[in-house]
Enzyme design. Structure first.
Site, PDB file in Angstrom:
ATOM      1  N   LYS A 187       0.857  -1.194   0.000  1.00 39.86           N
ATOM      2  CA  LYS A 187       0.000   0.000   0.000  1.00 39.86           C
ATOM      3  C   LYS A 187       0.891   1.241   0.000  1.00 39.86           C
ATOM      4  O   LYS A 187       1.523   1.588   0.992  1.00 39.86           O
ATOM      5  CB  LYS A 187      -0.902   0.020   1.239  1.00 39.86           C
ATOM      6  CG  LYS A 187      -1.869   1.189   1.222  1.00 39.86           C
ATOM      7  CD  LYS A 187      -1.722   1.970   2.503  1.00 39.86           C
ATOM      8  CE  LYS A 187      -2.282   3.349   2.552  1.00 39.86           C
ATOM      9  NZ  LYS A 187      -1.823   4.323   1.596  1.00 39.86           N
ATOM     10  N   GLU A 263       9.488   1.164  10.844  1.00 40.19           N
ATOM     11  CA  GLU A 263      10.568   2.139  10.615  1.00 40.19           C
ATOM     12  C   GLU A 263       9.919   3.508  10.717  1.00 40.19           C
ATOM     13  O   GLU A 263       9.172   3.899   9.823  1.00 40.19           O
ATOM     14  CB  GLU A 263      11.174   1.968   9.219  1.00 40.19           C
ATOM     15  CG  GLU A 263      11.786   0.620   8.938  1.00 40.19           C
ATOM     16  CD  GLU A 263      13.039   0.361   9.731  1.00 40.19           C
ATOM     17  OE1 GLU A 263      13.599   1.307  10.331  1.00 40.19           O
ATOM     18  OE2 GLU A 263      13.463  -0.804   9.771  1.00 40.19           O
ATOM     19  N   CYS A 298      13.762  10.637   6.890  1.00 44.08           N
ATOM     20  CA  CYS A 298      13.684  10.261   8.311  1.00 44.08           C
ATOM     21  C   CYS A 298      15.066  10.377   8.962  1.00 44.08           C
ATOM     22  O   CYS A 298      15.170  10.583  10.158  1.00 44.08           O
ATOM     23  CB  CYS A 298      13.142   8.870   8.454  1.00 44.08           C
ATOM     24  SG  CYS A 298      13.936   7.717   7.370  1.00 44.08           S
ATOM     25  N   GLU A 397       9.637  16.186  14.594  1.00 43.10           N
ATOM     26  CA  GLU A 397      10.120  15.888  13.258  1.00 43.10           C
ATOM     27  C   GLU A 397       9.413  16.803  12.256  1.00 43.10           C
ATOM     28  O   GLU A 397       8.191  16.817  12.168  1.00 43.10           O
ATOM     29  CB  GLU A 397       9.835  14.435  12.904  1.00 43.10           C
ATOM     30  CG  GLU A 397      10.354  14.100  11.535  1.00 43.10           C
ATOM     31  CD  GLU A 397      10.248  12.632  11.213  1.00 43.10           C
ATOM     32  OE1 GLU A 397       9.159  12.079  11.385  1.00 43.10           O
ATOM     33  OE2 GLU A 397      11.262  12.052  10.790  1.00 43.10           O
TER      34      GLU A 397
HETATM   35  P1  NAP Z   1       2.418   8.579   7.633  1.00 40.64           P
HETATM   36  O1  NAP Z   1       1.364   9.587   7.697  1.00 40.64           O
HETATM   37  O2  NAP Z   1       2.739   7.797   8.838  1.00 40.64           O
HETATM   38  O3  NAP Z   1       2.005   7.615   6.428  1.00 40.64           O
HETATM   39  C1  NAP Z   1       2.736   6.491   6.077  1.00 40.64           C
HETATM   40  C2  NAP Z   1       1.820   5.459   5.497  1.00 40.64           C
HETATM   41  O4  NAP Z   1       0.845   5.076   6.470  1.00 40.64           O
HETATM   42  C3  NAP Z   1       1.037   5.964   4.285  1.00 40.64           C
HETATM   43  O5  NAP Z   1       0.909   4.914   3.358  1.00 40.64           O
HETATM   44  C4  NAP Z   1      -0.294   6.348   4.896  1.00 40.64           C
HETATM   45  O6  NAP Z   1      -1.348   6.321   3.980  1.00 40.64           O
HETATM   46  C5  NAP Z   1      -0.459   5.284   5.955  1.00 40.64           C
HETATM   47  N1  NAP Z   1      -1.368   5.700   7.025  1.00 40.64           N
HETATM   48  C6  NAP Z   1      -1.655   6.966   7.432  1.00 40.64           C
HETATM   49  N2  NAP Z   1      -2.564   6.951   8.430  1.00 40.64           N
HETATM   50  C7  NAP Z   1      -2.859   5.651   8.667  1.00 40.64           C
HETATM   51  C8  NAP Z   1      -3.740   4.983   9.573  1.00 40.64           C
HETATM   52  N3  NAP Z   1      -4.486   5.655  10.445  1.00 40.64           N
HETATM   53  N4  NAP Z   1      -3.785   3.633   9.545  1.00 40.64           N
HETATM   54  C9  NAP Z   1      -3.030   2.945   8.664  1.00 40.64           C
HETATM   55  N5  NAP Z   1      -2.206   3.503   7.766  1.00 40.64           N
HETATM   56  C10 NAP Z   1      -2.113   4.850   7.766  1.00 40.64           C
HETATM   57  O7  NAP Z   1       3.797   9.165   7.170  1.00 40.64           O
HETATM   58  P2  NAP Z   1       4.098  10.087   5.934  1.00 40.64           P
HETATM   59  O8  NAP Z   1       3.625  11.449   6.276  1.00 40.64           O
HETATM   60  O9  NAP Z   1       3.616   9.445   4.691  1.00 40.64           O
HETATM   61  O10 NAP Z   1       5.694  10.004   5.898  1.00 40.64           O
HETATM   62  C11 NAP Z   1       6.486  10.769   6.724  1.00 40.64           C
HETATM   63  C12 NAP Z   1       6.911   9.981   7.957  1.00 40.64           C
HETATM   64  O11 NAP Z   1       7.556   8.756   7.608  1.00 40.64           O
HETATM   65  C13 NAP Z   1       7.934  10.733   8.772  1.00 40.64           C
HETATM   66  O12 NAP Z   1       7.572  10.722  10.116  1.00 40.64           O
HETATM   67  C14 NAP Z   1       9.236   9.962   8.556  1.00 40.64           C
HETATM   68  O13 NAP Z   1      10.182  10.058   9.551  1.00 40.64           O
HETATM   69  C15 NAP Z   1       8.761   8.587   8.358  1.00 40.64           C
HETATM   70  N6  NAP Z   1       9.760   7.826   7.589  1.00 40.64           N
HETATM   71  C16 NAP Z   1      10.531   6.905   8.248  1.00 40.64           C
HETATM   72  C17 NAP Z   1      11.480   6.179   7.578  1.00 40.64           C
HETATM   73  C18 NAP Z   1      12.325   5.145   8.280  1.00 40.64           C
HETATM   74  O14 NAP Z   1      12.865   4.276   7.619  1.00 40.64           O
HETATM   75  N7  NAP Z   1      12.446   5.164   9.583  1.00 40.64           N
HETATM   76  C19 NAP Z   1      11.652   6.375   6.208  1.00 40.64           C
HETATM   77  C20 NAP Z   1      10.867   7.323   5.555  1.00 40.64           C
HETATM   78  C21 NAP Z   1       9.905   8.034   6.272  1.00 40.64           C
HETATM   79  P3  NAP Z   1      -1.927   7.663   3.294  1.00 40.64           P
HETATM   80  O15 NAP Z   1      -0.802   8.612   3.123  1.00 40.64           O
HETATM   81  O16 NAP Z   1      -2.455   7.176   2.016  1.00 40.64           O
HETATM   82  O17 NAP Z   1      -3.001   8.180   4.186  1.00 40.64           O
END
Ligand code: NAP
Ligand code: MG
Length: 497
Positions: A187, A263, A298, A397
């Site tokens: 997804k 992650e 991240c 962050e």
């Molecule tokens: P996010 O809001 O957590 O979303 C990540 C994924 O989770 C998306 O596919 C999103 O879908 C889905 N999601 C959102 N709300 C959800 C829910 N209530 N239930 C289930 N799935 C849900 O993060 P983002 O804004 O896309 O990405 C930024 C974050 O990712 C930052 O905090 C960053 O640090 C972290 N990150 C971490 C790493 C690592 O390896 N540690 C690498 C890259 C990024 P939708 O967007 O379609 O709603």
């Protein structure tokens, strides 16, 4: 001749359906969502907006594929050949995939072509190549018994990924999951679904059987949640925010205790000490890493902790390098900073500029929106100086091109501040003193420590964080463990005479 990416974009096919059981399909509900490019606000496609019903279809297809052994029962050497063919196809389609990624989430085309697409193909190659070289065990038990410890695929595995490195984050999970024989449902984030759909199509073309690799597009609270709560998903592997990572723990507890790999976020400390001779080099590398990928990383070294005696020179260099990151057209190969992923995120990042002012940090450069006439989402590289670690710009962050500089008076104070964070993903220390390098790298609670460098990267090393930065590791052979169950089989082989 140099590629004209604008021209290429005009004739590019934009994928918009999901991949379930080897077929491109619309959402069962017929719903779609608009994919809008942050490059210039152009409408790219109306993409299938899945829901619980589509997740059920994908899980059923994945389960059937897993049970009948069309992939799971293949010899590792056979899976290797298919995964390597997939990697080759990804290379053949490099320009198309890079362009889709750039249009969808705004990163510079030079990065999508030379970093993202290359990393994805290498990842499938690497896990494909590894899988027929990993042995099971015979335990050293007493005579008369044989105890085999074997690795078996988990079964149906879901991968939920973010938008900052859409294909790379997907590959880090999908490649080891497929290599070990699982069936997968990917997804992608709503902001960046396009390359995921193409990965699904190309996987099929490479010979990964229908149902083994499915892609369900849609939003997180619907599709992500349905995967997290599904009783027939055996493992869920997530990259994204710490908040959503916590939801997945709840979903797992509320359903079938599916295995999780998380992650999550980071607020990485980057310590520059006066014992490092080349202050300018340290500051230059730090600025490049802070502004790379628009700071949407991240591992972004967003907290720069610097000894006071070299503080002025470090900030001067950072401000100088920031100039080379003036946002530009993501489709121009000369651009080093592209667009933020979307309007919402742009607004969120800019709020931190206000927080910084309210909390008393000094704006050294940037802080404004840029290129607004394009209709896209751009922010100037921004540096806040004289910050303290309790400010919001030091604790939260931001996921944007905002760098926070915190001056300190000693090595011990630097380490203390580095650890005063709920995160523990990446970190760095710059020093020419070997003893200090050892002491600081040991003292920092983080999954990654860079000494006199930042963002060294190789598939051979594990990637992930301590504390609220997550659970488990991507990359390297350690990642394989996440996608397998260990089975112990005892055999009584004693002679009965
Ligand atoms: P996010 O809001 O957590 O979303 C990540 C994924 O989770 C998306 O596919 C999103 O879908 C889905 N999601 C959102 N709300 C959800 C829910 N209530 N239930 C289930 N799935 C849900 O993060 P983002 O804004 O896309 O990405 C930024 C974050 O990712 C930052 O905090 C960053 O640090 C972290 N990150 C971490 C790493 C690592 O390896 N540690 C690498 C890259 C990024 P939708 O967007 O379609 O709603
Ligand atoms: Mg988009």
């Amino acid at each position: 001749m140099a590629t004209d990416w604008h021209e290429k974009a005009r004739t590019l096919d934009i994928p918009s359906q999901m991949m379930i059981n080897g077929e491109l399909v619309y959402a069962a509900s017929g719903k779609t969502f608009a994919s809008v490019s942050p490059v210039d606000g152009r409408h790219l496609a109306d993409v299938a907006c899945g829901d619980v019903e589509d997740v059920d279809r994908a899980v059923a297809a994945a389960r059937l594929a897993f049970e009948d052994g069309r992939w799971s029962a293949r010899a590792p050497a056979e899976r290797k050949l298919v995964l390597r063919r997939f990697a080759d196809l990804l290379r053949t389609h490099r320009d198309e995939l890079a362009l889709l990624e750039t249009l969808d989430m705004g990163k510079p085309i030079a990065d999508s072509t030379s970093i993202d697409t290359r990393a994805v193909a290498n990842c499938f190659d690497w896990y494909g190549e590894a899988i027929d070289k990993i042995y099971d065990e015979i335990a050293p038990t007493a005579p008369g018994t044989v105890a085999m410890v074997t690795k078996e695929p988990l079964g149906v595995v879901a991968a939920v990924v973010p938008w900052n490195f859409p294909m790379v984050m997907a590959a880090w999970k999908v490649a080891p999951a497929l290599a070990t024989g699982n069936s997968v449902i990917l997804k992608p984030a709503e902001q960046s679904p396009l390359t995921a759909i193409r990965l699904g199509e190309l996987a099929l073309e490479a010979g990964i059987p229908p149902g083994v690799f499915n892609v369900v597009t849609g939003d997180g609270p619907e599709v992500g949640r349905a995967l997290g709560l599904h009783m027939d998903v055996d493992g869920l592997f997530f990259t994204g925010s710490t908040q959503v990572g916590k939801y997945f723990m709840m979903y797992s507890a509320q359903s079938n205790l599916k295995r999780l790999g998380l992650e999550l976020g980071g607020k990485s400390p980057n310590i520059i000490l006066s014992s490092y001779r080349d202050t300018v080099h340290a500051a230059t590398t730090s600025a490049h890493s802070a502004f790379f990928n628009q700071g949407e990383m991240c591992t972004c070294p967003s907290r720069l902790i610097v000894e006071r005696s070299i503080h002025a020179q470090v900030v001067e260099t950072l401000v100088e390098i920031a100039k080379s990151y003036a946002p530009g057209d993501p489709l121009d190969p000369a651009t080093s900073m592209g667009a933020m992923v979307d309007e919402r995120h742009t607004g969120r990042v800019l709020q931190f500029v206000e927080h910084a002012a309210e909390d008393g940090a000094t704006l050294a450069t940037g802080g404004r929106r840029a290129r607004q006439q394009t209709g896209g989402c751009y922010i100037e590289p921004t540096i806040f100086d004289n910050a303290s670690n309790d400010m919001r710009i030091a604790q939260e962050e931001i996921f944007g091109p905002l760098l926070t500089v915190i001056p300190v008076d000693s090595v011990d104070e630097a380490v203390k501040i580095a650890n005063e964070s709920c995160y523990g993903l990446a970190s760095a220390v710059w020093t020419d003193d070997l003893s200090i390098a050892h002491k600081v790298s040991k003292g920092i609670r983080a999954g990654l420590v860079y000494v006199n460098c930042y963002d060294c990267d190789d598939l051979t090393t594990p990637f992930g964080g301590f504390k609220e930065s997550g659970i488990g590791r991507d990359k390297s052979l350690h990642a394989i463990d996440k996608y397998v169950e260990l089975k112990t089989t005892w055999m009584n082989v004693a002679c009965r005479d």
